[in-house]
Design a protein around this motif. Structure first.
Motif, mmCIF file in Angstrom:
data_model
loop_
_atom_site.group_PDB
_atom_site.id
_atom_site.type_symbol
_atom_site.label_atom_id
_atom_site.label_comp_id
_atom_site.label_asym_id
_atom_site.label_seq_id
_atom_site.Cartn_x
_atom_site.Cartn_y
_atom_site.Cartn_z
ATOM 1 N N LEU A 144 7.469 -0.654 -20.035
ATOM 2 C CA LEU A 144 8.390 0.347 -19.400
ATOM 3 C C LEU A 144 8.075 0.613 -17.956
ATOM 4 N N LEU A 145 9.213 0.407 -17.290
ATOM 5 C CA LEU A 145 9.259 0.714 -15.747
ATOM 6 C C LEU A 145 9.816 2.142 -15.533
ATOM 7 N N HIS A 146 9.077 2.999 -15.145
ATOM 8 C CA HIS A 146 9.703 4.370 -15.028
ATOM 9 C C HIS A 146 10.109 4.247 -13.500
ATOM 10 N N LEU A 147 11.488 4.240 -13.359
ATOM 11 C CA LEU A 147 11.920 4.241 -11.839
ATOM 12 C C LEU A 147 12.190 5.698 -11.420
ATOM 13 N N VAL A 148 11.586 5.950 -10.282
ATOM 14 C CA VAL A 148 11.854 7.168 -9.595
ATOM 15 C C VAL A 148 12.463 7.248 -8.268
#
Length: 356
Positions: free
Chosen positions: A245-249
């Motif tokens: 999972l890539l958590h984009l912020v």
């Protein structure tokens, strides 16, 4: 075609053919005896994974599926023809459960994988089966058994190597369009993505063990999503089938909230929905660094490393300009090709962490 990830259908397996009541009558065998054959078995129903499909939309129009019945037996101990099985094609990642009892039946994950959901009825027995030394001319037969009939709930959970999650307007759709040929809707207002979008990211040599991977853009989450706020839990389930999972912020959010607050908000929703999601490998990606000075972005990155820990990969990118995207894709390729089957093989520090 509209994306549909839930459907309810009714399946009716085929009935078995009846046994035959028959006696042999030939010129030189006037008392040939019973020769009634058995009935054929009814057709069964299977759910089969087809990688050419990516939605359950077809089940909105066809909700009843019937398999063929078995043929009845015939004289000369001829067995009736079996009913043909019915194969229902669905996207890989489809889970099947009984709609009335909520019993989980199974799921199909790989292309061509089959799951039996309704068994056909057995064929009846002809009178030849009941012949004995004390009953030379039996007139007994048995009818074919009915096939299984049930209502099924189908639920699709998107299969992808990498899943993108984050708050609305974090830049997930922009990143997907930057790295793949997918063209999701992109706009400057929340919830532009209303259903998962898939894209194939090609980065390796064609003859390499892994030359591409599938990336999924999951609709944005907001506080209270696990309880139904925003798009609710409608798409949280799709994160369960992603390897990474890539958590984009948004590093420069317009509301002034820092990245740490955005990270905490999403983690609370994952924990409220399913704690298993928190155990999945999650990388932190700070997007939109093109909106900040390089020193300011680096300072925010160092603070996030301090708060999240050194073992959690962190990247600084700009999905609009492409800065840092090549390093991110390279790290994902190395991780997926070398560590997908080995959870203990933790990724090393990212180029962004090394620079910080």
């Amino acid at each position: 075609m509209k994306f549909v990830d839930q459907a309810t259908i009714r399946v009716v397996a085929g009935k078995g053919g009846d046994g035959c009541l028959s006696f042999l009558r030939e010129k030189h065998r006037p008392k040939g005896g019973p020769d009634g054959g058995d009935g054929g078995h009814g057709g069964s129903i299977y759910i089969a994974a087809d990688r050419g499909l990516n939605t359950l939309a077809d089940f909105r129009y066809v909700r009843l599926y019937r398999a063929h019945h078995g043929r009845g037996g015939a004289g000369r101990q001829c067995t009736g023809r079996n009913g043909a099985d019915l194969i229902i094609r669905a996207p890989p990642g489809t889970a099947v459960s009984d709609a009335q009892t909520a019993e989980f039946i199974g799921e199909v994950l790989r292309d061509g994988e089959r799951l039996l959901v309704a068994r056909g009825g057995g064929g009846g027995r002809g009178n030849a089966r009941f012949k004995s030394s004390t009953n030379r001319a039996p007139r007994k037969t048995t009818p074919g058994k009915p096939g299984d009939e049930r209502h099924l709930d189908l639920e699709l959970k998107v299969l992808a190597d990498v899943g993108l999650l984050g708050l609305p307007n974090a830049g997930k759709s922009t990143l997907l369009s930057r790295l793949s040929r997918a063209r999701p809707k992109i706009a400057d207002y929340p919830f532009t993505t209303l259903h998962p979008q898939l894209g194939v990211v090609e980065a390796g040599a064609p003859n390499a063990a892994l030359s591409a991977f599938v990336m999924a853009d999951i609709p944005g989450l907001i506080g209270g999503a696990a309880r139904g706020a925003g798009l609710g839990t409608a798409f949280l389930k799709h994160l369960q089938r992603n390897h990474i999972l890539l958590h984009l912020v948004d590093i420069a959010a317009a509301d002034g909230a820092g990245p740490a607050r955005a990270v905490g908000e999403i983690e609370r929703e994952l924990r409220a929905y399913n704690r298993q999601l928190l155990r999945k490998e999650r990388w932190l990606v700070l997007n939109k660094i093109d909106l900040l000075d390089a020193r300011e972005a680096a300072a925010i990155g160092r603070e996030m490393v301090r708060q999240c820990g050194p073992r959690r990969p962190l990247f600084l990118i700009s999905a609009v300009t492409g800065k840092g995207c090549d390093e991110l894709v390279g790290a994902l390729m190395r991780r997926l090709s070398g560590g997908r089957d080995n959870a203990a093989n933790a990724p090393g520090p990212s180029p962004a962490e090394a620079a910080l």
